[in-house]
Motif scaffolding. Structure first.
Motif, short mmCIF file in Angstrom:
data_model
loop_
_atom_site.label_atom_id
_atom_site.label_comp_id
_atom_site.label_asym_id
_atom_site.label_seq_id
_atom_site.Cartn_x
_atom_site.Cartn_y
_atom_site.Cartn_z
N LEU A 53 1.24 -1.37 0.16
CA LEU A 53 -0.06 0.07 -0.32
C LEU A 53 0.81 1.53 -0.41
O LEU A 53 1.97 1.50 0.39
CB LEU A 53 -0.96 -0.35 1.18
CG LEU A 53 -1.71 -1.09 1.27
CD1 LEU A 53 -2.70 -0.80 2.28
CD2 LEU A 53 -3.42 -1.31 0.53
N PRO A 54 0.28 2.31 -0.87
CA PRO A 54 1.18 3.39 -0.13
C PRO A 54 1.46 4.26 0.88
O PRO A 54 0.30 3.80 1.77
CB PRO A 54 0.26 5.01 -1.46
CG PRO A 54 -0.80 3.35 -2.28
CD PRO A 54 -1.11 2.59 -1.48
N ARG A 55 1.94 4.80 1.31
CA ARG A 55 2.49 4.76 2.43
C ARG A 55 0.80 6.28 2.87
O ARG A 55 0.68 5.47 4.36
CB ARG A 55 3.83 6.45 3.02
CG ARG A 55 4.32 6.61 4.03
CD ARG A 55 5.25 7.91 4.03
NE ARG A 55 5.36 8.49 5.16
CZ ARG A 55 4.84 9.81 5.63
NH1 ARG A 55 4.26 10.12 4.16
NH2 ARG A 55 4.53 10.10 6.95
N ALA A 56 0.76 7.00 2.24
CA ALA A 56 -0.37 8.08 2.67
C ALA A 56 -1.82 6.55 3.13
O ALA A 56 -2.52 7.43 4.06
CB ALA A 56 -0.60 8.41 1.58
N ARG A 70 -5.16 4.36 7.56
CA ARG A 70 -5.90 3.45 7.44
C ARG A 70 -5.65 3.01 9.22
O ARG A 70 -6.27 2.75 9.79
CB ARG A 70 -5.34 2.27 6.85
CG ARG A 70 -5.96 1.97 5.38
CD ARG A 70 -6.41 -0.26 5.42
NE ARG A 70 -6.46 0.47 3.83
CZ ARG A 70 -6.55 -0.95 3.08
NH1 ARG A 70 -6.14 -1.52 4.45
NH2 ARG A 70 -7.09 -0.59 1.95
N MET A 71 -4.44 4.19 9.25
CA MET A 71 -3.85 3.39 10.58
C MET A 71 -4.45 5.02 11.61
O MET A 71 -5.48 4.25 12.97
CB MET A 71 -3.01 3.99 10.85
CG MET A 71 -1.75 3.06 10.96
SD MET A 71 -0.07 3.42 10.77
CE MET A 71 -0.12 3.88 12.47
N ILE A 72 -5.55 5.58 11.01
CA ILE A 72 -6.05 6.67 11.58
C ILE A 72 -7.85 6.21 11.95
O ILE A 72 -7.69 6.33 12.92
CB ILE A 72 -5.67 8.15 11.48
CG1 ILE A 72 -4.94 8.86 11.47
CG2 ILE A 72 -6.72 9.23 11.84
CD1 ILE A 72 -4.39 9.99 10.43
N GLY A 73 -7.83 5.50 10.93
CA GLY A 73 -9.07 5.30 10.78
C GLY A 73 -9.57 4.01 11.72
O GLY A 73 -10.76 4.74 12.77
N ALA A 74 -8.55 3.44 12.04
CA ALA A 74 -8.59 2.83 13.12
C ALA A 74 -8.88 3.35 14.47
O ALA A 74 -9.42 2.23 15.69
CB ALA A 74 -7.04 1.41 12.55
N PHE A 75 -7.94 4.19 14.19
CA PHE A 75 -7.94 4.53 15.78
C PHE A 75 -8.64 5.13 16.33
O PHE A 75 -9.78 4.98 17.56
CB PHE A 75 -7.07 5.81 15.94
CG PHE A 75 -6.43 6.47 17.47
CD1 PHE A 75 -5.33 5.50 18.17
CD2 PHE A 75 -7.81 7.03 17.97
CE1 PHE A 75 -5.25 6.52 19.63
CE2 PHE A 75 -6.78 8.11 19.29
CZ PHE A 75 -6.29 7.51 19.53
N ARG A 76 -9.51 6.17 14.95
CA ARG A 76 -11.44 6.90 15.17
C ARG A 76 -12.49 5.66 14.94
O ARG A 76 -12.84 5.83 16.49
CB ARG A 76 -11.95 7.46 14.02
CG ARG A 76 -12.55 8.21 13.98
CD ARG A 76 -13.04 9.38 12.96
NE ARG A 76 -12.20 11.04 12.95
CZ ARG A 76 -11.26 10.89 12.23
NH1 ARG A 76 -10.75 10.20 11.13
NH2 ARG A 76 -10.32 11.98 11.90
N ARG A 77 -12.43 5.03 14.42
CA ARG A 77 -13.75 3.96 15.40
C ARG A 77 -12.93 3.06 16.28
O ARG A 77 -14.48 2.38 17.17
CB ARG A 77 -12.88 2.44 14.23
CG ARG A 77 -13.32 3.03 12.43
CD ARG A 77 -13.54 2.05 12.06
NE ARG A 77 -12.36 1.35 11.94
CZ ARG A 77 -11.84 1.31 10.78
NH1 ARG A 77 -12.16 2.12 9.81
NH2 ARG A 77 -10.53 0.56 10.28
N ARG A 78 -12.48 2.84 17.60
CA ARG A 78 -12.17 2.44 18.12
C ARG A 78 -11.86 3.57 18.97
O ARG A 78 -12.67 2.85 20.83
CB ARG A 78 -10.27 2.19 18.32
CG ARG A 78 -10.08 0.70 19.79
CD ARG A 78 -9.07 0.10 19.67
NE ARG A 78 -8.50 -0.90 20.67
CZ ARG A 78 -7.62 -1.57 20.50
NH1 ARG A 78 -6.90 -1.86 19.74
NH2 ARG A 78 -7.41 -2.64 21.70
N TYR A 79 -11.69 4.75 19.42
CA TYR A 79 -11.50 5.25 20.79
C TYR A 79 -12.15 7.05 20.58
O TYR A 79 -12.62 7.96 21.68
CB TYR A 79 -10.46 5.85 21.45
CG TYR A 79 -9.30 4.04 21.78
CD1 TYR A 79 -10.40 3.96 22.16
CD2 TYR A 79 -8.38 4.20 21.02
CE1 TYR A 79 -9.04 2.24 22.71
CE2 TYR A 79 -7.86 3.23 21.70
CZ TYR A 79 -8.72 2.34 22.68
OH TYR A 79 -7.36 1.35 22.30
#
Length: 349
Positions: free
Chosen positions: A299-302, A307-316
């Motif tokens: 995957l591209p770096r961006a 996806r990392m930011i999205g995972a944090f947002r969904r969790r917390y």
């Protein structure tokens, strides 16, 4: 009193209890774990009932281990995890969901300013003037960031750094050197109140603060785990390293550098990676010490970052935010007077 703890890779353990006469009373352990036989949950509660409130996590875990029958099966929890949940209840620890999280993902900044922003933002969180913050870094130029206690001359080859245009800065946290090229590295910081890691040992807090990113990596097909003390690893190599700083005002800075891609030859030319360190990792060359995310995900770096930011947002939960004008002014001053100074950079020659 109420305490929660999710073991990395495990399930949530919840403990409710009272303290009467200096001892634990009315202890109830619950959670989404699995436990056999059913009556083992009552034995867990009974083992904690009456324990002195000052008992540390190791002592509580020992009580639980002694009380459980050898036939008991614990899946998703452990005596250590239960003990940590108890200590978090007793210490008045906060949970992730108790806080309104803010995201900062600004355009690229120079290395010294990143060091200063970490210090300023963590101080603001500790003082209660800023909510707990996830900051994703973008790099304006290549750099080597050495740990607070590392020797400058032992870690960096000055000729190699100059040849490749690498700035050298020192951060406020311990740990090892970070080799950074702007589009080859993913770096983030968590600036949090000390209450979030209350009841955790220093070592346990590392895995606790990065449990979310293990889930995020799993979401892009990377099976990763925490390798004590401060590495995030996969079965094909290390992909990240973490470092922490506890501030006098009651804040915790936890930051992580992940290898998205890496020029192993350049890294070996800039860093003086000792033979002892390499042999301790069971490798013969610097290039084999890390396995970049580009190769593992495709995957591209961006996209990895999003996806990392999205995972944090969904969790917390996570609201978009920014560095305030006052915070930036203080950070720029620190970047100039401290983090760009030879006195700080070479404080351990």
């Amino acid at each position: 009193m109420h305490g929660e703890y999710k073991e990395p890779g495990g399930k949530l353990v919840v403990v409710d209890l009272d303290v009467e006469g200096g001892a634990l009373r009315n202890v109830r352990v619950a959670g989404d774990f699995f436990l056999e036989p059913d009556e083992a949950i009552l034995q867990i509660d009974a083992a904690l009932e009456g324990a002195p409130a000052h008992t540390d996590a190791a002592g509580l875990a020992a009580r639980l281990t002694a009380a459980l029958p050898k036939t008991a099966v614990l899946f998703g929890l452990s005596p250590d995890g239960i003990a940590i949940a108890v200590r978090r209840a007793l210490s008045g620890a906060t949970e992730w969901s108790d806080h309104d999280w803010q995201l900062i993902h600004d355009p690229a900044q120079p290395p010294a300013l990143h060091m200063a922003l970490d210090e300023v933002l963590t101080a603001e969180v500790a003082a209660g003037r800023r909510p707990p913050t996830l900051r994703v870094w973008e790099w304006a130029s290549p750099a080597v960031i050495i740990g607070s206690f590392q020797s400058l001359r032992n870690e960096v080859d000055p000729a190699g750094a100059e040849r490749h245009g690498f700035a050298v800065v020192r951060r406020i946290s311990g740990g090892g050197a970070m080799f950074v090229e702007p589009q080859s590295t993913i770096t983030y910081s968590l600036s949090v109140p000390e209450s979030l890691v209350s009841g955790l040992s220093y070592a346990d807090s590392y895995a606790y603060l990065d449990d979310w990113v293990l889930g995020a990596l799993a979401g892009i097909g990377v099976k990763a785990w925490y390798q004590p003390l401060n590495d995030i690893a996969t079965d094909v190599g290390k992909i990240a390293g973490a470092a922490q700083k506890r501030t006098a005002g009651g804040g915790v800075l936890h930051h992580v550098t992940m290898a998205y891609d890496i020029d192993a030859g350049k890294m070996a030319d800039v860093l003086r990676i000792g033979r002892e360190k390499l042999s301790g990792k069971g490798t013969a060359s610097a290039g084999k010490r890390v396995d970049p995310l580009a190769r593992q995900t495709g995957l591209p770096r961006a996209e990895v970052i999003e996806r990392m930011i999205g995972a944090f947002r969904r969790r917390y939960g996570l609201a978009d935010g920014s560095v305030t004008a006052d915070e930036m002014a203080r950070a720029r001053d620190l970047a100039a007077t401290k983090f760009s100074s030879q006195e700080w950079t070479a404080r351990v020659p």
